[in-house]
Design an enzyme around this catalytic site. Structure first.
Site, short mmCIF file in Angstrom:
data_model
loop_
_atom_site.label_atom_id
_atom_site.label_comp_id
_atom_site.label_asym_id
_atom_site.label_seq_id
_atom_site.Cartn_x
_atom_site.Cartn_y
_atom_site.Cartn_z
N SER A 15 -31.57 25.20 30.59
CA SER A 15 -31.93 24.94 31.99
C SER A 15 -33.22 24.14 32.00
CB SER A 15 -32.15 26.26 32.72
OG SER A 15 -32.82 26.05 33.95
N TYR A 70 -34.64 35.24 32.73
CA TYR A 70 -33.81 34.03 32.73
C TYR A 70 -34.54 32.90 32.00
CZ TYR A 70 -30.91 30.22 34.54
OH TYR A 70 -30.09 29.12 34.64
P1 NAD Z 1 -21.61 30.55 37.88
O1 NAD Z 1 -22.07 31.90 38.23
O2 NAD Z 1 -20.91 29.72 38.90
O3 NAD Z 1 -20.66 30.65 36.61
C1 NAD Z 1 -20.98 31.46 35.51
C2 NAD Z 1 -19.66 32.03 34.96
O4 NAD Z 1 -19.98 32.83 33.81
C3 NAD Z 1 -18.95 32.95 35.97
O5 NAD Z 1 -17.59 32.53 36.12
C4 NAD Z 1 -19.05 34.32 35.33
O6 NAD Z 1 -17.93 35.17 35.60
C5 NAD Z 1 -19.15 33.98 33.85
N1 NAD Z 1 -19.76 35.06 33.08
C6 NAD Z 1 -20.88 35.77 33.38
N2 NAD Z 1 -21.09 36.70 32.45
C7 NAD Z 1 -20.11 36.57 31.53
C8 NAD Z 1 -19.79 37.26 30.34
N3 NAD Z 1 -20.55 38.29 29.89
N4 NAD Z 1 -18.71 36.89 29.64
C9 NAD Z 1 -17.92 35.86 30.08
N5 NAD Z 1 -18.18 35.17 31.19
C10 NAD Z 1 -19.25 35.52 31.92
O7 NAD Z 1 -22.86 29.75 37.28
P2 NAD Z 1 -23.13 28.19 37.08
O8 NAD Z 1 -24.12 27.77 38.09
O9 NAD Z 1 -21.89 27.43 36.90
O10 NAD Z 1 -23.95 28.24 35.71
C11 NAD Z 1 -23.40 27.92 34.46
C12 NAD Z 1 -24.54 27.83 33.46
O11 NAD Z 1 -25.47 26.86 33.89
C13 NAD Z 1 -25.32 29.14 33.30
O12 NAD Z 1 -25.67 29.30 31.94
C14 NAD Z 1 -26.56 28.90 34.13
O13 NAD Z 1 -27.65 29.66 33.72
C15 NAD Z 1 -26.78 27.41 33.88
N6 NAD Z 1 -27.59 26.73 34.88
C16 NAD Z 1 -27.23 26.79 36.18
C17 NAD Z 1 -28.05 26.14 37.12
C18 NAD Z 1 -27.72 26.18 38.59
O14 NAD Z 1 -28.54 25.74 39.37
N7 NAD Z 1 -26.56 26.67 38.99
C19 NAD Z 1 -29.19 25.44 36.70
C20 NAD Z 1 -29.50 25.39 35.35
C21 NAD Z 1 -28.69 26.06 34.45
#
Ligand code: NAD
Length: 255
Positions: free
Chosen positions: A140, A154
């Site tokens: 991130s 986080y």
């Molecule tokens: P999201 O919540 O839409 O998707 C995350 C998915 O991971 C979900 O479908 C959830 O069911 C799954 N998940 C959670 N725990 C799990 C586990 N133990 N085993 C298997 N699956 C699991 O989130 P997103 O926004 O698509 O984020 C995806 C990645 O990007 C994450 O690592 C997040 O930290 C990172 N990220 C997101 C942002 C943002 O602004 N959304 C910014 C920077 C980084």
């Protein structure tokens, strides 16, 4: 014309969520066989079905689940070329270090950091069998910037993902295995929307720092993951791959 991931097999964790689902779409459009791994059965099955891929129900914090998911993918498709270790959580009870309980800290470390350790430990041997491949670990922008609107576990977990990816990229460089840390800026996905719906003031405070004045769309992150997964990024490894709309480069943003 062959796709950019023609004949590649990709395993995407968190493939039912915002970034993961868009990535499953883009990877499949470019010819990959996609395995969607998630805990969310319904959304995971939908995401896989939409792209003609397969769904594997697995908890990426559990070593036996991680081993099983790669075994199933490799047996189903004859090997694995791309690991997109993208599953992550950002719960609202992870905040200032002063208010964040140890259990919350540990849950976030397990899902965001331990999972990447497990996915690399058990996934990289499959790439070695193939003679190379690409690992994309989702970190991130907070792995390189501090926020006063703290989510302490986080941020620490993503810093761990960044350094682990850098080191793995160096260790496996001569085996044709590339490992990059994908660092998205804030994306409009359910994860962030939930966080901001709970606290609009926090949302406004963050928006002012974005040079483009908007969050990323999930597909913009998926396109970066696609590039890192494909041979177009053949000379990129161990990188801190920022996809943040200029956030980490900004001092004063446009009015
Ligand atoms: P999201 O919540 O839409 O998707 C995350 C998915 O991971 C979900 O479908 C959830 O069911 C799954 N998940 C959670 N725990 C799990 C586990 N133990 N085993 C298997 N699956 C699991 O989130 P997103 O926004 O698509 O984020 C995806 C990645 O990007 C994450 O690592 C997040 O930290 C990172 N990220 C997101 C942002 C943002 O602004 N959304 C910014 C920077 C980084």
């Amino acid at each position: 014309m062959p796709g950019r991931l023609q004949d590649k097999v990709a395993v995407i964790t968190g493939g039912a969520g915002g970034i993961g689902r868009e990535s499953a779409r883009r990877f499949a459009e470019e010819g990959a066989s996609v395995y969607v791994v998630d805990l969310d059965h319904g959304a995971g099955k939908d995401a896989a079905a939409e792209v003609g891929g397969s769904y594997i129900h697995a908890d990426v914090t559990a070593p036996e689940d991680v081993q099983r998911m790669y075994r199933e993918a490799a047996e189903g498709s004859g090997g694995i070329d791309v690991l997109f270790n993208n599953a992550g959580i950002s719960p609202t009870d992870d905040e200032s270090i002063l208010n964040t309980d140890y259990e919350v800290w540990q849950r976030v470390q397990d899902v965001n950091l331990k999972s990447v350790y497990l996915c690399c430990k058990y996934g990289i041997p499959y790439l070695r069998e193939r003679g190379g491949g690409s690992v994309i670990n989702t970190a991130s922008f907070v792995s390189v910037m501090g926020a006063a609107t703290s989510q302490i576990s986080y941020t620490a977990s993503k810093g761990g993902v960044l350094s682990m990816s850098r080191e793995l990229g160096v260790e496996f460089a001569r085996e044709g295995i590339r490992v990059n840390a994908l660092c998205p800026g804030p994306v409009s996905t359910p994860l962030l929307e939930e966080l901001f719906a709970n606290d609009p003031e926090k949302a406004a405070r963050r928006m002012v720092h974005l040079p483009m004045g908007r969050f990323a769309e999930a597909v913009e992150i998926a396109n970066a993951a696609l590039f890192l997964a494909s041979d177009e990024s053949s000379y990129i490894t161990s990188s801190t791959f920022m996809v943040d709309g200029g956030l980490s480069g900004a001092y004063v943003t446009p009015e």
